[in-house]
Design an enzyme around this catalytic site. Structure first.
Site, PDB file in Angstrom:
ATOM      1  N   TYR A 143     -15.905  24.776 -50.417  1.00  0.00           N
ATOM      2  CA  TYR A 143     -17.227  24.713 -50.804  1.00  0.00           C
ATOM      3  C   TYR A 143     -17.702  23.234 -50.810  1.00  0.00           C
ATOM      4  O   TYR A 143     -16.841  22.426 -51.346  1.00  0.00           O
ATOM      5  CB  TYR A 143     -17.238  25.201 -52.221  1.00  0.00           C
ATOM      6  CG  TYR A 143     -18.678  25.428 -52.871  1.00  0.00           C
ATOM      7  CD1 TYR A 143     -19.681  25.991 -52.366  1.00  0.00           C
ATOM      8  CD2 TYR A 143     -18.803  24.593 -53.913  1.00  0.00           C
ATOM      9  CE1 TYR A 143     -21.004  26.099 -53.174  1.00  0.00           C
ATOM     10  CE2 TYR A 143     -20.090  24.612 -54.812  1.00  0.00           C
ATOM     11  CZ  TYR A 143     -21.091  25.213 -53.950  1.00  0.00           C
ATOM     12  OH  TYR A 143     -22.529  25.344 -54.748  1.00  0.00           O
ATOM     13  N   ASP A 238     -14.338  15.782 -48.859  1.00  0.00           N
ATOM     14  CA  ASP A 238     -15.130  16.159 -50.015  1.00  0.00           C
ATOM     15  C   ASP A 238     -14.201  15.813 -51.081  1.00  0.00           C
ATOM     16  O   ASP A 238     -13.436  16.947 -51.578  1.00  0.00           O
ATOM     17  CB  ASP A 238     -15.679  17.837 -50.024  1.00  0.00           C
ATOM     18  CG  ASP A 238     -16.531  18.094 -51.158  1.00  0.00           C
ATOM     19  OD1 ASP A 238     -16.333  17.347 -52.158  1.00  0.00           O
ATOM     20  OD2 ASP A 238     -17.362  19.003 -50.891  1.00  0.00           O
ATOM     21  N   LYS A 266     -18.688  15.423 -60.077  1.00  0.00           N
ATOM     22  CA  LYS A 266     -17.919  15.996 -61.294  1.00  0.00           C
ATOM     23  C   LYS A 266     -17.285  14.795 -62.185  1.00  0.00           C
ATOM     24  O   LYS A 266     -18.107  14.100 -62.843  1.00  0.00           O
ATOM     25  CB  LYS A 266     -16.952  16.814 -60.696  1.00  0.00           C
ATOM     26  CG  LYS A 266     -17.760  18.043 -60.090  1.00  0.00           C
ATOM     27  CD  LYS A 266     -16.641  19.300 -59.881  1.00  0.00           C
ATOM     28  CE  LYS A 266     -17.654  20.458 -59.729  1.00  0.00           C
ATOM     29  NZ  LYS A 266     -17.490  21.025 -58.172  1.00  0.00           N
TER      30      LYS A 266
HETATM   31  C1  PLP Z   1     -18.557  21.214 -57.282  1.00  0.00           C
HETATM   32  C2  PLP Z   1     -18.429  20.806 -55.846  1.00  0.00           C
HETATM   33  C3  PLP Z   1     -19.566  20.556 -54.880  1.00  0.00           C
HETATM   34  C4  PLP Z   1     -20.916  20.655 -55.362  1.00  0.00           C
HETATM   35  O1  PLP Z   1     -21.253  19.928 -56.407  1.00  0.00           O
HETATM   36  P1  PLP Z   1     -22.582  20.131 -57.377  1.00  0.00           P
HETATM   37  O2  PLP Z   1     -22.777  18.857 -58.376  1.00  0.00           O
HETATM   38  O3  PLP Z   1     -22.231  21.321 -57.977  1.00  0.00           O
HETATM   39  O4  PLP Z   1     -23.710  20.208 -56.676  1.00  0.00           O
HETATM   40  C5  PLP Z   1     -19.090  20.130 -53.690  1.00  0.00           C
HETATM   41  N1  PLP Z   1     -17.982  19.743 -53.309  1.00  0.00           N
HETATM   42  C6  PLP Z   1     -16.970  20.404 -54.112  1.00  0.00           C
HETATM   43  C7  PLP Z   1     -15.608  20.145 -53.589  1.00  0.00           C
HETATM   44  C8  PLP Z   1     -17.135  20.865 -55.328  1.00  0.00           C
HETATM   45  O5  PLP Z   1     -15.917  21.481 -56.033  1.00  0.00           O
END
Ligand code: PLP
Length: 427
Positions: A143, A238, A266
């Site tokens: 994701y 990511d 995060k």
């Molecule tokens: C949480 C998450 C996102 C998205 O971040 P948001 O602040 O919720 O938009 C993107 N990539 C990864 C791996 C994530 O866990």
């Protein structure tokens, strides 16, 4: 008029689609109404009736120092008193960029955003702008936020709700995204061989967290780096979850592989809405206003968010040695939990990277999304509700990661194992 208290979820649903502002919070995959939260402190989260839970969701990862850490809270309050948004540059943004850049060598330049979604979305646009190509490779169950190009066979809430993609994403755009099985080097090699001249980027969670935790197998990320480098494809890690989760740096530090671009979020926001895109100068200098690839944000680099981020990262840097004991604590908890399940003959498979873990309700091993989907989600739902009753807050979905914070104490571990034993009795 009635004096009866209206269920907060009923009230919310009359005003907010599904009663929540992010889908997984609605507990759809485990059933029942979500518990509403009133406050949190350290390792504990409290519902609107004042009931206490040991929290292993930690706002889906950010709260590695525990909730409402006094130094982070103080930094936010001090910042708030000086004004909450200026729409003009501040020195805090440079300080934040310096902290991130010192921690992650491949990050020579940083652009702050207000969410991880924006960071990943910007990474894709930048990769397309730099390469003049349109295609993207991602991996099933990963994701990267909810930008159109990335919501194909995605993890997190999309996996939880069993949605293959999403209505509203044009077919024309979806066609530009190829999703491959995670850890499948063969599939990766043939996709690159076939589509390389059209591929702008490969984006990957270097440790997957959004289909539940799935670890990269030996050689997978290394091969990914070789293939992208050789074919002029931008490699995007990511690290929105993994950044600063295992050390003062990214997962890339540990494995010694440098991506071209890195998405963060995060933890670096310390619980405020933050994301960041970082990477090699040659790519990052193409972002406006230095370059021609446009990206912007009214609240990007917001002073409150920077204060929380700087305080969090500074504290993490100061206790960089403590990451290994955090990992040890998680390892101990995992080991004991597995024993409890084994004693009852319930098959579980624990996937864990340091303080980030998922207990899959199946034999395992789980090395990709198809494997994760073999889990007994009905049993997970019963386990989840039992743990909630017994005061432990886990993710309301099998396909999410759990986290430990520095504020989780040995006593929390004991209480968690106790709750786990009682829950298993009733499964
Ligand atoms: C949480 C998450 C996102 C998205 O971040 P948001 O602040 O919720 O938009 C993107 N990539 C990864 C791996 C994530 O866990």
């Amino acid at each position: 008029m009635t004096s009866e208290k209206i269920d907060p979820f009923v009230a919310a649903r009359q005003l907010i689609p599904g009663g929540v502002n992010s889908p997984v919070r609605a507990w759809k995959s485990v059933g029942g109404n979500p518990v509403f939260v009133s406050r949190a402190s350290g390792s504990k989260i409290f519902d609107t009736d004042g009931k206490e839970y040991i929290d292993y969701v930690l706002s889906w990862g950010p709260m590695i120092l525990g909730h409402a850490h006094p130094e982070v809270t103080a930094a936010i309050c001090r910042a708030a008193e000086r004004g909450t948004s200026f729409g003009a540059p501040t020195e805090a943004e440079t300080a934040m960029a310096r902290l991130i850049g010192e921690a992650i060598p491949s990050v020579e330049r940083v652009r702050m955003t207000s969410s991880g979604t924006e960071a990943a979305m910007t990474a894709i646009r930048l990769a397309r702008g730099c390469t003049g190509r349109s295609g993207i490779v991602k991996f099933d169950g990963c994701y990267h936020g909810h930008a159109d190009s990335l919501l194909i066979k995605a993890g997190s809430g999309v996996a939880t709700l069993g949605i293959p993609g999403s209505p509203g994403i044009p077919e024309e755009l979806a066609r530009l995204t190829i999703s491959l099985p995670y850890n499948d080097i063969g599939a990766l090699e043939s996709a690159v061989e076939r589509y390389a001249p059209q591929l702008a980027a490969v984006i990957v969670e270097p440790v997957a967290g959004n289909m539940g935790v799935v670890l990269p197998q030996e050689g997978f990320l290394k091969r990914l780096r070789e293939l992208t480098e050789k074919n002029g494809i931008v490699l995007i890690f990511d690290e929105v979850i993994t950044g600063f989760r295992f050390s003062f740096g990214g997962y890339q530090n540990r494995i010694g592989i440098e991506p071209d671009l890195t998405c963060l979020g995060k933890i670096i926001g310390g619980g405020l809405p933050v994301g960041a895109l970082g990477g090699k100068k040659q790519f990052m200098e193409r972002l406006a206003p230095e370059g021609d690839v446009y990206q912007a944000g009214t609240l990007s680099g917001n002073p409150l968010a920077m204060s929380a981020g700087i305080a969090t990262l500074s504290l993490l840097r100061a206790r960089a040695d403590a990451f290994s004991s955090l990992a040890d604590r998680a390892a101990g908890l995992g080991r004991e939990m597995i024993k409890l399940f084994a004693a009852r003959g319930i098959p579980v498979c624990l996937n864990r990277m340091d303080s980030m873990f998922t207990l899959f309700f199946q034999e395992g091993p789980v090395n990709d999304f198809a494997g994760a989907l073999q889990s007994d989600t009905a049993l997970y739902a019963r386990f989840f509700h039992g743990m909630i009753r017994n005061g432990v807050w886990l993710a309301p979905s099998q396909f999410e990661a759990g986290f430990l914070s520095f504020s989780h104490s040995p006593e929390d571990m004991e209480r968690t194992l106790d709750a786990c034993a009682r829950t298993i009795q009733d499964l």
